[in-house]
Design an enzyme around this catalytic site. Structure first.
Site, PDB file in Angstrom:
ATOM      1  N   VAL A 146      -1.537   1.753  -0.861  1.00 49.44           N
ATOM      2  CA  VAL A 146      -2.095   3.101  -0.748  1.00 49.44           C
ATOM      3  C   VAL A 146      -2.519   3.382   0.692  1.00 49.44           C
ATOM      4  O   VAL A 146      -2.233   4.448   1.254  1.00 49.44           O
ATOM      5  CB  VAL A 146      -3.277   3.287  -1.721  1.00 49.44           C
ATOM      6  CG1 VAL A 146      -3.975   4.623  -1.479  1.00 49.44           C
ATOM      7  CG2 VAL A 146      -2.801   3.200  -3.165  1.00 49.44           C
ATOM      8  N   CYS A 147      -3.178   2.408   1.308  1.00 47.58           N
ATOM      9  CA  CYS A 147      -3.645   2.600   2.686  1.00 47.58           C
ATOM     10  C   CYS A 147      -2.476   2.742   3.657  1.00 47.58           C
ATOM     11  O   CYS A 147      -2.567   3.485   4.644  1.00 47.58           O
ATOM     12  CB  CYS A 147      -4.532   1.438   3.100  1.00 47.58           C
ATOM     13  SG  CYS A 147      -6.074   1.325   2.151  1.00 47.58           S
ATOM     14  N   THR A 148      -1.381   2.068   3.387  1.00 45.69           N
ATOM     15  CA  THR A 148      -0.189   2.196   4.239  1.00 45.69           C
ATOM     16  C   THR A 148       0.266   3.652   4.274  1.00 45.69           C
ATOM     17  O   THR A 148       0.560   4.204   5.335  1.00 45.69           O
ATOM     18  CB  THR A 148       0.937   1.293   3.718  1.00 45.69           C
ATOM     19  OG1 THR A 148       0.513  -0.085   3.810  1.00 45.69           O
ATOM     20  CG2 THR A 148       2.211   1.470   4.526  1.00 45.69           C
ATOM     21  N   LEU A 196      -2.446   5.858   6.312  1.00 48.09           N
ATOM     22  CA  LEU A 196      -2.444   5.697   7.765  1.00 48.09           C
ATOM     23  C   LEU A 196      -1.246   6.400   8.401  1.00 48.09           C
ATOM     24  O   LEU A 196      -1.360   6.996   9.471  1.00 48.09           O
ATOM     25  CB  LEU A 196      -2.457   4.210   8.122  1.00 48.09           C
ATOM     26  CG  LEU A 196      -3.809   3.517   7.896  1.00 48.09           C
ATOM     27  CD1 LEU A 196      -3.622   2.024   7.712  1.00 48.09           C
ATOM     28  CD2 LEU A 196      -4.757   3.783   9.063  1.00 48.09           C
TER      29      LEU A 196
END
Length: 220
Positions: free
Chosen positions: A44-46, A49
């Site tokens: 999810v963070c990929t 960002l």
């Protein structure tokens, strides 16, 4: 330390993917979006960002610096950015804070003191509360905070809308109504008397109730 809207954003010195920074000095006279992540190489963070990298020109137009934080060393961040580009098509060109000793996460009350002092061996679930977006003004005070669970990707279009509202209401004595978008009508602040409002809004306003005065958005 419990942080709230209006609190001074804690200052810190840290290593980032763009070198060592002292946070308040780095912000300078700009606005800032600080957004945090529980661990590198998480799906999810990929996506988040990369999306923020795509939005960076819009933040630049708003005199707003963006900076990420993840509970891992800077060297891991530098390896992660290539994955982010591969997945999203955008290479993050803003700094990412290394927080392998958990210092910034604790300073911002995203992890408890008993969490230890090393990212080594910690899983994303251990750091799941490191999922906050902070909108910080040039005065270094927190203007807004948004917290999300790991399973839900953040809506950074909403963060942009929020920033537009916060910047507008910092310049003018207005509030923004539900689902407001830039250019739409605003609400005249209760601190503005009718006599003062007549000078600011010579064309008048709509008042569906005595305590609601709706007027066109100020242009500047």
């Amino acid at each position: 330390m419990t942080l709230r809207i209006g609190s001074t954003a804690p200052d810190f010195t840290a290593e980032t993917t763009q070198g060592r920074i002292k946070f308040h000095d780095w912000i300078g006279d700009s606005w800032c979006i600080l957004f945090s992540h529980p661990k590198d190489f998480t799906p999810v963070c990929t996506t988040e960002l990369g999306y923020m990298a795509g939005l960076k020109p819009e933040f630049d137009k708003r005199n707003t610096k963006i900076i990420g934080l993840s509970v891992d060393p800077v060297d891991d961040h530098k390896r992660w950015v290539q994955d982010i580009k591969d997945v999203t098509g955008h290479l993050p060109d803003y700094p990412m804070i290394g927080d392998d000793k958990l210092e910034v996460a604790k300073l911002y009350d995203m992890l408890p003191e008993e969490a230890g002092d090393s990212a080594r061996g910690r899983t994303p679930a251990d750091n799941q509360t490191v999922r906050t977006v902070y909108v910080i003004g040039p005065d270094k005070r927190i203007k807004a905070m948004l917290c999300y669970p790991m399973s839900t990707g953040r809506n950074f279009d909403e963060v942009m809308r929020l920033l537009d509202s916060v910047q507008l209401t910092a310049r003018h004595k207005v509030s923004t109504p539900v689902n407001w978008r830039p250019g739409e009508d605003v609400i005249i602040a209760g601190s503005v008397s009718d006599d003062e409002a007549k000078k600011i809004y010579p064309g008048g306003w709509k008042a569906p109730k005595p305590y609601i005065r709706i007027a066109p958005q100020p242009r500047t």
